[in-house]
Design a protein around this motif. Structure first.
Motif, PDB file in Angstrom:
ATOM      1  N   ILE A 278       0.836  -1.210   0.000  1.00 31.39           N
ATOM      2  CA  ILE A 278       0.000   0.000   0.000  1.00 31.39           C
ATOM      3  C   ILE A 278       0.869   1.258   0.000  1.00 31.39           C
ATOM      4  O   ILE A 278       0.728   2.125  -0.864  1.00 31.39           O
ATOM      5  CB  ILE A 278      -0.957   0.006   1.211  1.00 31.39           C
ATOM      6  CG1 ILE A 278      -1.915  -1.192   1.144  1.00 31.39           C
ATOM      7  CG2 ILE A 278      -1.741   1.321   1.248  1.00 31.39           C
ATOM      8  CD1 ILE A 278      -2.797  -1.362   2.374  1.00 31.39           C
ATOM      9  N   ASP A 279       1.795   1.345   0.953  1.00 27.08           N
ATOM     10  CA  ASP A 279       2.604   2.562   1.081  1.00 27.08           C
ATOM     11  C   ASP A 279       3.843   2.521   0.195  1.00 27.08           C
ATOM     12  O   ASP A 279       4.250   3.528  -0.367  1.00 27.08           O
ATOM     13  CB  ASP A 279       3.014   2.780   2.536  1.00 27.08           C
ATOM     14  CG  ASP A 279       1.802   2.952   3.439  1.00 27.08           C
ATOM     15  OD1 ASP A 279       0.830   3.600   2.997  1.00 27.08           O
ATOM     16  OD2 ASP A 279       1.810   2.424   4.562  1.00 27.08           O
ATOM     17  N   GLY A 280       4.441   1.330   0.069  1.00 29.46           N
ATOM     18  CA  GLY A 280       5.679   1.217  -0.689  1.00 29.46           C
ATOM     19  C   GLY A 280       5.494   1.302  -2.193  1.00 29.46           C
ATOM     20  O   GLY A 280       6.406   1.713  -2.902  1.00 29.46           O
ATOM     21  N   ILE A 281       4.325   0.906  -2.690  1.00 30.75           N
ATOM     22  CA  ILE A 281       4.105   0.925  -4.145  1.00 30.75           C
ATOM     23  C   ILE A 281       2.974   1.878  -4.525  1.00 30.75           C
ATOM     24  O   ILE A 281       3.185   2.874  -5.215  1.00 30.75           O
ATOM     25  CB  ILE A 281       3.810  -0.494  -4.691  1.00 30.75           C
ATOM     26  CG1 ILE A 281       4.978  -1.444  -4.388  1.00 30.75           C
ATOM     27  CG2 ILE A 281       3.543  -0.432  -6.196  1.00 30.75           C
ATOM     28  CD1 ILE A 281       4.765  -2.862  -4.869  1.00 30.75           C
ATOM     29  N   VAL A 282       1.762   1.595  -4.056  1.00 32.27           N
ATOM     30  CA  VAL A 282       0.588   2.312  -4.564  1.00 32.27           C
ATOM     31  C   VAL A 282       0.548   3.763  -4.085  1.00 32.27           C
ATOM     32  O   VAL A 282       0.233   4.677  -4.848  1.00 32.27           O
ATOM     33  CB  VAL A 282      -0.706   1.552  -4.198  1.00 32.27           C
ATOM     34  CG1 VAL A 282      -1.940   2.360  -4.593  1.00 32.27           C
ATOM     35  CG2 VAL A 282      -0.720   0.196  -4.924  1.00 32.27           C
ATOM     36  N   ASN A 283       0.882   3.993  -2.819  1.00 33.45           N
ATOM     37  CA  ASN A 283       0.827   5.365  -2.283  1.00 33.45           C
ATOM     38  C   ASN A 283       2.179   6.070  -2.297  1.00 33.45           C
ATOM     39  O   ASN A 283       2.328   7.121  -1.690  1.00 33.45           O
ATOM     40  CB  ASN A 283       0.312   5.351  -0.836  1.00 33.45           C
ATOM     41  CG  ASN A 283      -1.200   5.237  -0.785  1.00 33.45           C
ATOM     42  OD1 ASN A 283      -1.878   5.509  -1.765  1.00 33.45           O
ATOM     43  ND2 ASN A 283      -1.716   4.822   0.358  1.00 33.45           N
ATOM     44  N   ASP A 284       3.161   5.500  -2.983  1.00 35.55           N
ATOM     45  CA  ASP A 284       4.504   6.081  -2.984  1.00 35.55           C
ATOM     46  C   ASP A 284       4.488   7.446  -3.667  1.00 35.55           C
ATOM     47  O   ASP A 284       4.370   7.547  -4.885  1.00 35.55           O
ATOM     48  CB  ASP A 284       5.472   5.143  -3.706  1.00 35.55           C
ATOM     49  CG  ASP A 284       6.892   5.688  -3.716  1.00 35.55           C
ATOM     50  OD1 ASP A 284       7.141   6.656  -2.987  1.00 35.55           O
ATOM     51  OD2 ASP A 284       7.728   5.145  -4.448  1.00 35.55           O
TER      52      ASP A 284
END
Length: 291
Positions: free
Chosen positions: A236-242
């Motif tokens: 979620i944070d490392g890819i999509v919300n980066d």
């Protein structure tokens, strides 16, 4: 973003996109094209004959002609629209594409998601897509604005089989169709053990990080919900919300999703970056996730 299929093309947000599944026969394709509520056609691709492979090339067969074809490479005429274990269909890839092109030229607004079940299908199909004007970043692509998603299971997931070789799949797609969105998923089988591990999440992150094209993570809703926080945060944070990247990243959630999972999707995931392609179910069904 050129990869954004939400507003520019369909006029709906990510959660408003509607799919026709397993458009793998002439009848299914005709019905989906005739239904104005359908935004995206999802179809599966297999070779008409089982590929002959050695142990070494099982994941990596079939280099694209646009990235250096190997002699005897497969032709698009050998690719069928069907889902394993079947290997027969009344619809080949070339006919699928000619019907889609005809509909687009008549004004139908529809996108396509192609789910590659074998690596051998990829090179001939992306070359035909490019030649027809799909997925191109240059002005020569008649259909460059049409949403084109290229999907494969490229990381071994919960109980999953051997995946398609991710680096080979990605490179063939990016060379031929740089404007396509890559839909990258994990392999799954029926398993009572729910959740993606940190290793599964990191393997996907390593594959996605260098990509400059649009990417959607094709994740099982139930498995993503059940993932422990390090793995969930990596996705979620490392890819999509980066926020450091300028490239389009999203989730496409599929599979059975009980009410608590649907509530979590609504509250925890970014609406503008989450395509929801799930079916409601009872908790009992969630224990057996099928690919």
């Amino acid at each position: 973003s050129p990869h954004d299929v939400r507003w520019e093309y369909f006029g709906v947000d990510a959660r408003g996109v509607r799919w026709a599944h397993a458009v793998n026969s002439r009848a299914e394709l005709a019905a989906a094209l005739a239904d104005p509520a359908v935004h995206m056609l999802e179809a599966d691709l297999l070779m008409s004959r089982p590929p002959e492979r050695t142990a070494e090339d099982a994941g990596a067969a079939g280099a694209s002609s646009s990235s250096g074809a190997s002699p005897g490479a497969a032709s698009a005429s050998e690719v069928l629209m069907c889902h394993p274990p079947a290997r027969e269909s009344d619809l080949g890839f070339e006919d699928f594409m000619s019907d889609v092109v005809a509909a687009l030229r008549e004004g139908r607004r529809v996108g396509i998601k192609l789910d590659f079940k074998e690596i051998e299908c990829v090179a001939p199909c992306v070359d035909l897509l490019r030649a027809t004007g799909f997925g191109r970043s240059d002005s020569g692509g008649e259909f460059r604005a049409v949403p084109l998603w290229l999907n494969a299971d490229v990381v071994r997931g919960p109980g999953g089989r051997e995946p398609i070789a991710g680096s080979d799949f990605v490179s063939m797609c990016v060379v031929a169709c740089p404007n396509a969105t890559l839909s990258l998923g994990w392999t799954h089988t029926g398993t009572p053990v729910l959740g993606y591990t940190t290793e599964m999440a990191n393997a996907m992150r390593e594959l996605v990080e260098p990509l400059r094209c649009g990417v959607t993570l094709a994740a099982s809703a139930a498995h993503l919900f059940a993932s422990a926080n390090p793995a969930r945060a990596a996705l979620i944070d490392g890819i999509v919300n980066d926020s450091t990247g300028v490239h389009d990243r999203s989730f496409t959630l599929w599979g059975p999703a009980p009410r608590p999972v649907l509530r979590w999707i609504e509250n925890a995931l970014p609406a503008e970056k989450t395509f929801v392609d799930v079916k409601g179910c009872a908790w009992r069904e969630e224990a057996v996730i099928r690919a």
